[in-house]
Design a protein around this motif. Sequence first.
Motif, short mmCIF file in Angstrom:
data_model
loop_
_atom_site.label_atom_id
_atom_site.label_comp_id
_atom_site.label_asym_id
_atom_site.label_seq_id
_atom_site.Cartn_x
_atom_site.Cartn_y
_atom_site.Cartn_z
N VAL A 8 0.84 -1.19 0.00
CA VAL A 8 0.00 0.00 0.00
C VAL A 8 0.88 1.24 0.00
CG1 VAL A 8 -1.75 1.30 1.27
CG2 VAL A 8 -1.89 -1.18 1.15
N HIS A 9 0.54 2.20 -0.84
CA HIS A 9 1.31 3.43 -0.98
C HIS A 9 0.91 4.48 0.06
CE1 HIS A 9 2.59 7.27 -2.91
NE2 HIS A 9 3.61 6.55 -3.31
N HIS A 10 -0.41 4.69 0.21
CA HIS A 10 -0.87 5.67 1.20
C HIS A 10 -2.34 5.46 1.51
CE1 HIS A 10 -1.90 7.86 -2.61
NE2 HIS A 10 -2.96 8.28 -1.90
N VAL A 11 -2.79 6.08 2.59
CA VAL A 11 -4.20 6.12 2.96
C VAL A 11 -4.64 7.57 3.00
CG1 VAL A 11 -3.68 6.00 5.45
CG2 VAL A 11 -5.98 5.43 4.64
N ALA A 12 -5.85 7.83 2.50
CA ALA A 12 -6.40 9.18 2.49
C ALA A 12 -7.64 9.24 3.37
CB ALA A 12 -6.76 9.60 1.07
N PHE A 13 -7.81 10.39 4.03
CA PHE A 13 -8.94 10.61 4.93
C PHE A 13 -9.80 11.76 4.39
CE2 PHE A 13 -5.43 8.89 7.46
CZ PHE A 13 -6.04 7.74 7.96
N ARG A 14 -11.09 11.69 4.69
CA ARG A 14 -12.07 12.59 4.09
C ARG A 14 -12.14 13.95 4.78
NH1 ARG A 14 -17.64 9.61 4.22
NH2 ARG A 14 -18.31 11.56 3.22
N VAL A 15 -12.07 14.98 3.93
CA VAL A 15 -12.29 16.36 4.35
C VAL A 15 -13.52 16.84 3.57
CG1 VAL A 15 -11.35 18.70 4.35
CG2 VAL A 15 -9.84 16.75 4.75
N GLU A 16 -14.40 17.58 4.25
CA GLU A 16 -15.69 17.91 3.65
C GLU A 16 -15.59 18.77 2.40
OE1 GLU A 16 -19.17 20.40 5.53
OE2 GLU A 16 -19.23 18.33 6.22
N SER A 17 -14.67 19.75 2.38
CA SER A 17 -14.67 20.74 1.31
C SER A 17 -13.27 21.30 1.09
CB SER A 17 -15.62 21.89 1.66
OG SER A 17 -15.13 22.56 2.82
N GLU A 18 -13.13 22.02 -0.02
CA GLU A 18 -11.85 22.68 -0.29
C GLU A 18 -11.55 23.73 0.78
OE1 GLU A 18 -9.86 25.61 -3.64
OE2 GLU A 18 -11.24 24.04 -4.33
N GLU A 19 -12.57 24.43 1.23
CA GLU A 19 -12.38 25.42 2.30
C GLU A 19 -11.77 24.77 3.54
OE1 GLU A 19 -15.05 28.47 5.07
OE2 GLU A 19 -16.03 27.09 3.68
N GLU A 20 -12.30 23.60 3.93
CA GLU A 20 -11.77 22.88 5.08
C GLU A 20 -10.33 22.43 4.83
OE1 GLU A 20 -13.09 21.82 8.34
OE2 GLU A 20 -14.16 23.65 7.80
N LEU A 21 -10.06 21.95 3.62
CA LEU A 21 -8.71 21.47 3.29
C LEU A 21 -7.70 22.61 3.41
CD1 LEU A 21 -7.08 18.96 2.30
CD2 LEU A 21 -7.26 19.94 0.01
N ARG A 22 -8.07 23.80 2.97
CA ARG A 22 -7.13 24.93 3.05
C ARG A 22 -6.84 25.30 4.51
NH1 ARG A 22 -5.61 26.95 -1.77
NH2 ARG A 22 -6.92 26.44 -3.59
N LYS A 23 -7.80 25.07 5.40
CA LYS A 23 -7.53 25.25 6.83
C LYS A 23 -6.46 24.26 7.30
CE LYS A 23 -12.24 26.71 8.13
NZ LYS A 23 -13.41 26.30 8.93
#
Length: 326
Positions: A231-246
């Motif tokens: 396995v290379h990586h695991v990703a976790f869910r962020v609701e929106s781009e606005e949240e991701l930028r935080k």
Amino acid sequence: MNFKPLKGQHHVSAITGNAKDNYDFYTKILGLRLVKKTVNQDDTSVYHLFYADERGNPGTDLTFFEIPNAGRTHYGNNSISTTTLRVPNDEALIYWKDRFDQFQIERDDISTVSGRAALAFRDFEGQRLQLVSDENNQGVAGGKPWDQSPVPVENGVIGLGPVTLTVPDAELTANVLTNVMGFRETRTYSSPSLEQPPIRVFETGEGGTGAEVHLEERVDLPRERPGRGSVHHVAFRVESEEELRKWVEYLKELRMPNSGFVERYYFRSLYFREPNGILFELATDGPGFEGDESFEHLGETLALPPYLEYQREQIEAKIKPLDTKR
């Protein structure tokens, strides 16, 4: 920073040495839908294949980079050592046990793992996988299996379950999960390896099968040498781009090395490594996979995000054709 909690697993990305055999296994035997056939945006000479529920809902994607010359994996520490896939109930595991026997898939017996019925198995490259029952799940809802799958919908895979991280120093990873990423530690269960510490369970958001990380400490293992079947990586869910930028700003404040904001077209991402070297990604729930293909024809042609479209001729000349038309 005022964050919304991470919502659970977004996707898991692994390595295969053979895209054709990979496609056959994950669609024809596991019954997942190929929702996107594209390329690795960091190395456009290799495929990136996305398998999921009927439309690639967040939390259902198992993805593969094809690296044809990848060696075999030498399993060990500092790794994502098990990827689990959710099925609707305990009874579905009996169906899968028989199906794996029919196709001569290497498997274990049905067992109980952290209170859930489970069935461990390996794909044709030794990828460490496990089906887990969602029968008693009270947390994040699963997805919806594709009704044109060879696997009946009532037994189909409905998304990603817990991922297991195997590390030499669990406390380092636990600190990042809880103090940086906002997970909460909820319980432990006995390690299948004798004389090893209990496996620790962390959850986020609504919790449940689709929002857990299981942390296994093993001081007796060498560092994993990844290859096909790892396995290379695991990703976790962020609701929106606005949240991701935080999150981008937050990791900058913490002085944690990271990728910064990354545009992936189908979602937006942020990458960083926790102290035991495992690669984590935070990824937005949208926009999703229907921006460049209709629902009816997902995964049938080579899809390229707009910023790679100008290279299509060169990309198609380098990449081995893979027939995914249905």
